[in-house]
Every structure is written in C-alpha cells, then in structure tokens.
Write an enzyme that holds these catalytic residues in place. Structure first.
Site, PDB file in Angstrom:
ATOM      1  N   LYS A 202     -59.519 -48.540 -55.377  1.00 41.39           N
ATOM      2  CA  LYS A 202     -58.636 -48.304 -56.521  1.00 41.39           C
ATOM      3  C   LYS A 202     -57.930 -46.948 -56.359  1.00 41.39           C
ATOM      4  O   LYS A 202     -56.735 -46.839 -56.494  1.00 41.39           O
ATOM      5  CB  LYS A 202     -59.443 -48.358 -57.819  1.00 41.39           C
ATOM      6  CG  LYS A 202     -58.606 -48.092 -59.049  1.00 41.39           C
ATOM      7  CD  LYS A 202     -59.397 -48.257 -60.322  1.00 41.39           C
ATOM      8  CE  LYS A 202     -58.597 -47.701 -61.491  1.00 41.39           C
ATOM      9  NZ  LYS A 202     -59.294 -47.752 -62.754  1.00 41.39           N
ATOM     10  N   GLU A 208     -66.454 -42.725 -48.718  1.00 41.04           N
ATOM     11  CA  GLU A 208     -67.074 -43.755 -47.880  1.00 41.04           C
ATOM     12  C   GLU A 208     -66.026 -44.728 -47.345  1.00 41.04           C
ATOM     13  O   GLU A 208     -66.017 -45.094 -46.162  1.00 41.04           O
ATOM     14  CB  GLU A 208     -68.109 -44.557 -48.689  1.00 41.04           C
ATOM     15  CG  GLU A 208     -69.311 -43.764 -49.168  1.00 41.04           C
ATOM     16  CD  GLU A 208     -69.105 -43.200 -50.570  1.00 41.04           C
ATOM     17  OE1 GLU A 208     -67.963 -42.817 -50.910  1.00 41.04           O
ATOM     18  OE2 GLU A 208     -70.107 -43.126 -51.312  1.00 41.04           O
ATOM     19  N   GLY A 262     -62.561 -50.233 -62.038  1.00 38.79           N
ATOM     20  CA  GLY A 262     -63.010 -50.698 -60.724  1.00 38.79           C
ATOM     21  C   GLY A 262     -64.011 -51.840 -60.822  1.00 38.79           C
ATOM     22  O   GLY A 262     -63.922 -52.839 -60.112  1.00 38.79           O
ATOM     23  N   ARG A 263     -64.965 -51.716 -61.746  1.00 40.83           N
ATOM     24  CA  ARG A 263     -66.018 -52.752 -61.839  1.00 40.83           C
ATOM     25  C   ARG A 263     -65.542 -53.996 -62.582  1.00 40.83           C
ATOM     26  O   ARG A 263     -66.303 -54.937 -62.769  1.00 40.83           O
ATOM     27  CB  ARG A 263     -67.276 -52.164 -62.473  1.00 40.83           C
ATOM     28  CG  ARG A 263     -67.049 -51.488 -63.811  1.00 40.83           C
ATOM     29  CD  ARG A 263     -68.238 -50.613 -64.212  1.00 40.83           C
ATOM     30  NE  ARG A 263     -67.956 -49.843 -65.413  1.00 40.83           N
ATOM     31  CZ  ARG A 263     -67.346 -48.661 -65.430  1.00 40.83           C
ATOM     32  NH1 ARG A 263     -66.911 -48.124 -64.302  1.00 40.83           N
ATOM     33  NH2 ARG A 263     -67.146 -48.014 -66.558  1.00 40.83           N
ATOM     34  N   GLU A 348     -73.079 -48.649 -65.082  1.00 41.73           N
ATOM     35  CA  GLU A 348     -71.961 -47.700 -64.971  1.00 41.73           C
ATOM     36  C   GLU A 348     -71.129 -47.747 -66.260  1.00 41.73           C
ATOM     37  O   GLU A 348     -70.598 -46.732 -66.701  1.00 41.73           O
ATOM     38  CB  GLU A 348     -71.086 -48.015 -63.748  1.00 41.73           C
ATOM     39  CG  GLU A 348     -70.170 -46.859 -63.362  1.00 41.73           C
ATOM     40  CD  GLU A 348     -69.456 -47.060 -62.033  1.00 41.73           C
ATOM     41  OE1 GLU A 348     -68.451 -47.788 -62.000  1.00 41.73           O
ATOM     42  OE2 GLU A 348     -69.874 -46.472 -61.015  1.00 41.73           O
ATOM     43  N   HIS A 379     -92.834 -63.952 -56.472  1.00 41.11           N
ATOM     44  CA  HIS A 379     -93.845 -63.507 -55.516  1.00 41.11           C
ATOM     45  C   HIS A 379     -93.739 -62.015 -55.255  1.00 41.11           C
ATOM     46  O   HIS A 379     -94.255 -61.520 -54.256  1.00 41.11           O
ATOM     47  CB  HIS A 379     -93.694 -64.309 -54.217  1.00 41.11           C
ATOM     48  CG  HIS A 379     -93.835 -65.790 -54.460  1.00 41.11           C
ATOM     49  ND1 HIS A 379     -95.052 -66.413 -54.525  1.00 41.11           N
ATOM     50  CD2 HIS A 379     -92.905 -66.740 -54.731  1.00 41.11           C
ATOM     51  CE1 HIS A 379     -94.874 -67.702 -54.791  1.00 41.11           C
ATOM     52  NE2 HIS A 379     -93.573 -67.922 -54.928  1.00 41.11           N
ATOM     53  N   LYS A 489     -70.549 -36.357 -56.294  1.00 45.78           N
ATOM     54  CA  LYS A 489     -69.495 -36.393 -55.268  1.00 45.78           C
ATOM     55  C   LYS A 489     -69.087 -34.972 -54.880  1.00 45.78           C
ATOM     56  O   LYS A 489     -68.914 -34.661 -53.701  1.00 45.78           O
ATOM     57  CB  LYS A 489     -68.262 -37.129 -55.810  1.00 45.78           C
ATOM     58  CG  LYS A 489     -68.435 -38.627 -55.963  1.00 45.78           C
ATOM     59  CD  LYS A 489     -67.134 -39.265 -56.424  1.00 45.78           C
ATOM     60  CE  LYS A 489     -67.334 -40.704 -56.830  1.00 45.78           C
ATOM     61  NZ  LYS A 489     -66.149 -41.329 -57.405  1.00 45.78           N
TER      62      LYS A 489
HETATM   63  O1  F6P Z   1     -68.024 -43.556 -57.835  1.00 44.88           O
HETATM   64  C1  F6P Z   1     -67.979 -44.669 -58.642  1.00 44.88           C
HETATM   65  C2  F6P Z   1     -66.689 -45.414 -58.446  1.00 44.88           C
HETATM   66  O2  F6P Z   1     -65.633 -44.674 -58.933  1.00 44.88           O
HETATM   67  C3  F6P Z   1     -66.746 -46.787 -59.079  1.00 44.88           C
HETATM   68  O3  F6P Z   1     -66.458 -46.765 -60.412  1.00 44.88           O
HETATM   69  C4  F6P Z   1     -65.779 -47.535 -58.237  1.00 44.88           C
HETATM   70  O4  F6P Z   1     -65.913 -48.915 -58.382  1.00 44.88           O
HETATM   71  C5  F6P Z   1     -66.148 -47.038 -56.860  1.00 44.88           C
HETATM   72  O5  F6P Z   1     -66.445 -45.677 -57.070  1.00 44.88           O
HETATM   73  C6  F6P Z   1     -65.110 -47.197 -55.811  1.00 44.88           C
HETATM   74  O6  F6P Z   1     -63.914 -46.568 -56.160  1.00 44.88           O
HETATM   75  P1  F6P Z   1     -62.557 -46.902 -55.453  1.00 44.88           P
HETATM   76  O7  F6P Z   1     -62.247 -48.330 -55.680  1.00 44.88           O
HETATM   77  O8  F6P Z   1     -61.554 -45.986 -56.088  1.00 44.88           O
HETATM   78  O9  F6P Z   1     -62.715 -46.611 -53.982  1.00 44.88           O
END
Ligand code: F6P
Length: 520
Positions: A202, A208, A262-263, A348, A379, A489
């Site tokens: 987003k 990452e 995002g979620r 979240e 289990h 972060k």
């Molecule tokens: O760090 C949490 C977050 O901002 C989530 O809310 C989001 O889904 C995820 O990181 C990934 O963010 P992006 O889609 O901006 O890479």
C-alpha cells in the site's frame, strides 16, 4: 472513561447468565436455537451455544443501539471519515460492489475509478493466463511470485490456499518475511524466465517488501540479464509514484486508494496474484460473496444481523465475562490460514487502548485470537480448551459439502467439529477421577458454509470485517489505524544501522548485549 448504562446492563446480564449452564438455557428457551441461528450470503451462524440467555442477548442488542451502531454503519457505508487519526474513510465495500454502484469516499465518487482498475486487472489477468503477456524470452508465465507483508500478504495467501487448484496451471509463491529463508523457499525451483513478480505494498515503503522486491529483481536479472526484467514485474500500491521510482512500468502498476486499509485491501488490486492464479471468474465470485454480506450487514435488522450478532457474542464473552482469548478452528484444511488472517484483521484493528476522542477506553478491547485447522488442533491445544483454567470461546467453521479427497473423510471431519462444540458445552462429570472431569459450559459459535466457493469465502471474510467494525464502535475506538506498529519500525531502523557497524543511541544492557553479539 465512565461506563454507560448500557454497558452496566450488559455486564449485569452477563453476570446472571454466567451463573447458569448454557445447556440449561436450551430447556428454558424452547426457541433458542431458532432465535440464535442466522443466515446470510450462503453462511449459517449458530450462536445458541454462547453463554447468553434471551435477556443477555437482548441487553447486548440494546448496547449496540445505545452505542449508535446503526448511525456508525451509515457513516461507514456513506464513505465518511471513520478513521479519525488518519482522516480517511474505510471504503472496502466499494471495491467489491457490482458494476454500476455509486459509492463515495469523503464525498468523492469512487465507483467508476474502482471499475476502471478492475477492468485493467481483468485485461492483465487474461493476458497472463493466455500467454499473451509473457516474459523477456517469450515464454509464458507459469509462476507468480507475490511479494508483500501483512495486509498485502495474508489475504492473498488465504484466498490462494482456500481456492487453489491442486495442480495449478499457474502456481503462486509468497515472500513476506525479511528472512532469507523465506525468499529462498519462495523462489526454489522457479524459473525466472517463466516467473512474474507482483510487488504489493500500500505504502511502497515497507522495509521487508522493498528488500524482497530488490532481491527478486536481482534474481530475475541474474538469469535474464541486466535491465531485462521489466516484463516480469508488476506492482500494486496506493503510492504508484513510488512503485514507478522502484522501476516498475506505469502500465504495470495497479493502484488503489488510501481509503482502503491494508488489512481490508484484498478486494482491490491486492488480489491480482490470486486473480491470475485462480482466473477472473473466481476473483469476481469472491467480490460478489463479500458484496452479498455487505448488503446483509447494511440492511438486516440488528437482531437478525449476522456480523452484528457475532460481534455481540464476542463482546459478551470479552467484556461481560472477562474472557481475553478466543480460538478460531476451521474444520477445513483449505481454511487453515484463516486464524492468521483474523489475527491481523481483529488484533491490528481493535488492539487499541484509547477512544476516538483520545481518552483511555472504558472497556477491554480486542481478545487475542489463535487457532489452527481441525482436527489438527484437537491434538494440540484442545486439551487446554476443555480442561484449562481459562474459558476460551471457540469459533468453529465447517463445510457442509466437501468436493475433494476420500468421500469417507467428510463425515469423520464433521463429526469431530460437531462433537467438539458439544463436548465443550456439556462437559462430563467425573468426581472420582478429577483428571477425567470436564467442566463444560465452554461457549462456541458454529459457522457453516454450504461449500467452500469464492462466494462463500468472500462472505466469510466480509462477515469478520464487519463484526470487527461493530466491536470497534462498541468500544469507541478507531478500528482503521495501526499506530502501534510504528515504534518497532523506527527502532528496527536504528538497530539495523548498528548491526551494520554504525553508531547508535544508548540502550538498556539487554538490548546492547544482543547488538554487540550480533553486529557484523
Ligand atoms: O506494519 C503494519 C502494516 O502497516 C499493516 O497495516 C500493513 O498491512 C502492512 O504493514 C504492510 O504495509 P504495506 O502494504 O504498506 O507494505
């Protein structure tokens, strides 16, 4: 914040109900099952094994009325700014509405733009699936490497695992974590010449994702040659300019807007990889199922409203009976990732400690969610569900019809789901052998999907989205921001510089020792 009378009434009702056995409520209320069973969008929800009596459920609905859930729902669907700390609407419903809808976000019409992106996605999906859009050496794509994390990963991964063909024509691989092992596993056995890389973020600033995207580009170029990877790259972002700066061609960037959290974004172009892997009709079916749940949530009366009643059952446990945990157990291997998906959606969204007005909340907020597919979970952690010291409500999810594997498995799987819910509720007295005593009275919800299809999956996800929204309204919190992820972060950035050999600020002795030991 002081408690409202409706909260006080809910807690009083919960206290009274907590002193009764759930099983006994069925005898006291002959129409209990009927009154607490809900149907919507191909889903059936049975809330009769929850600990509320008729009075308790009524107090819960009255809480929803007093908290203004109906007005809040209207604001949500009208595209008003419901995410106050970020000044944004939350218009995921616009993304899955049928063509011709007329949704607005903060007063601006958005449905036309949504449809334009959907059309572009559909064209791209058709081109990739037909082989028209192929790689640099002219070979068609046989694999999609989906790079993204959190909301840019969990939804697509869940949908792929839930609906994927057993032997797909185009396989999907996922790289989320900033762990070399994840990237290595995601690319193992793939041929760069036949791989399309879809970078989903987003913000397009996530550490990452950008690191994995850079690694993917290098991986492609190592085989194809420097500067030859363009036709193998696509991006999905609400920050298309940044995707462009990363080097992804403009016509390969599929945009969505910041009025989608995002979620809540899998309905946007974030679902592109799934649409490529599953085909466009499946993606459309997913949207249609979610839209059917939207319509139900928006129009059904409160006491017949599935997302609302599911939220109230959870709040009855969380706040009325002070139960801070909840298990989610899909008796469907294909839904094994659903608990992980819900962890982000619920924790979240509603893991918050201040109200919309910035004051401390008056009630405990989101329960911690965990779970795994049944019967595997039986289990592993079910011992604790049956005989542990905490009462942990369970959401069971099952499929009435399966369509793969040995026919004889269906009844065994369903028998286990049904029996576990029953066992948790009725328990078994054994006063002579305490270790064999099951206290029972442990609540559960039971969600039945006729079959696992794109439509029912879309409806199931939307059900939980809306129930999460209702809980946020009851707790008076902002369900659409996530400031709690920021501090870690920032500190990770500082620690990274130190691990790379740079100077850093003072740390506590434990943190300093870890950095000193691991820096190289
Ligand atoms: O760090 C949490 C977050 O901002 C989530 O809310 C989001 O889904 C995820 O990181 C990934 O963010 P992006 O889609 O901006 O890479």
């Amino acid at each position: 914040m002081t408690e409202t009378p409706a909260w006080t009434a809910l807690k009083a009702a919960a206290k009274a109900d907590g002193a009764r056995r759930i099983r006994a409520l069925f005898d006291a209320e002959p129409d209990r099952l009927e009154g607490l069973t809900f149907e919507a969008a191909g889903l059936t929800l049975d809330l009769s094994k929850q600990p509320w009596s008729r009075e308790g459920a009524t107090a819960a609905v009255e809480l929803a009325v007093a908290a203004g859930v109906e007005a809040a729902r209207e604001r949500l669907f009208n595209g008003e700014i419901v995410n106050l700390t970020e000044g944004r609407p939350a218009m995921h419903m616009a993304l899955r509405a049928a063509a011709g809808a007329d949704f607005k976000a903060a007063g601006k019409a958005v449905s036309e733009e949504v449809e334009d992106v959907r059309d572009a996605m559909q064209d791209f999906v058709a081109a990739v699936r037909s082989g028209m859009a192929g790689g640099a050496t002219g070979r068609p794509f046989k694999s999609v490497l989906h790079i993204g994390i959190g909301g840019s990963d969990l939804g697509p991964r869940l949908i792929w695992e839930a609906l994927r063909p057993l032997v797909p024509e185009i396989q999907l691989r996922f790289a989320a974590n900033i762990d070399g092992a994840e990237f290595a596993a995601a690319t193992a056995g793939l041929d760069p010449e036949e791989t399309l890389v879809v970078v989903v973020s987003k913000t397009f600033t996530t550490q990452e994702t950008l690191a994995n995207a850079r690694a993917a580009k290098a991986w492609l170029e190592a085989k194809l040659g420097a500067g030859k990877a363009d036709s193998h790259l696509a991006a999905v972002s609400a920050n298309p300019a940044e995707a462009g700066r990363f080097g992804i061609a403009e016509d390969r960037v599929f945009a969505f807007r910041d009025w989608v959290g995002g979620r809540y974004s899998v309905w946007s172009a974030v679902g592109l990889s799934c649409a490529i892997g599953l085909g466009w009709p499946a993606f459309e079916g997913l949207l249609a199922g979610a839209a059917a749940m939207d319509e139900h949530f928006e129009t059904a009366p409160l006491d017949a409203n599935m997302p609302l009643m599911l939220a109230l059952a959870h709040v009855f446990n969380r706040n009325g009976l002070e139960r801070p945990l909840r298990a989610v157990v899909p008796y469907a291997r294909r839904l094994a990732l659903f608990p992980a998906y819900l962890q982000q959606l619920e924790m979240e969204s509603n893991g918050k400690r201040v109200t919309q007005g910035g004051l401390p909340v008056s009630q405990a907020t989101a329960a911690s969610v965990f779970g795994d597919a049944g019967t595997n979970g039986q289990h592993a952690f079910f011992q604790l569900l049956h005989q542990g010291t905490d009462i942990i409500p369970v959401d069971f999810i099952a499929l009435a019809e399966d369509h793969e594997g040995p026919k004889s498995h269906r009844n065994m799987l369903l028998a286990n789901a049904i029996a576990q819910a029953e066992a948790l509720m009725i328990g078994q007295e054994n006063l002579n052998e305490p270790h064999r005593h099951f206290p029972g009275d442990r609540p559960s919800s039971f969600i039945l999907l006729e079959r696992l299809t794109p439509e029912t999956l879309g409806a199931l996800i939307a059900l939980y989205e809306h129930k999460t929204f209702v809980e946020g309204v009851l707790w008076d919190i902002d369900s659409f921001d996530q400031w709690g992820v920021e501090l870690g972060k920032v500190l990770a950035g500082r620690v990274l510089r130190e691990l790379d050999g740079g100077d850093g600020p003072d740390h506590d002795p434990s943190t300093a020792a870890l950095i000193a030991r691991l820096a190289r």
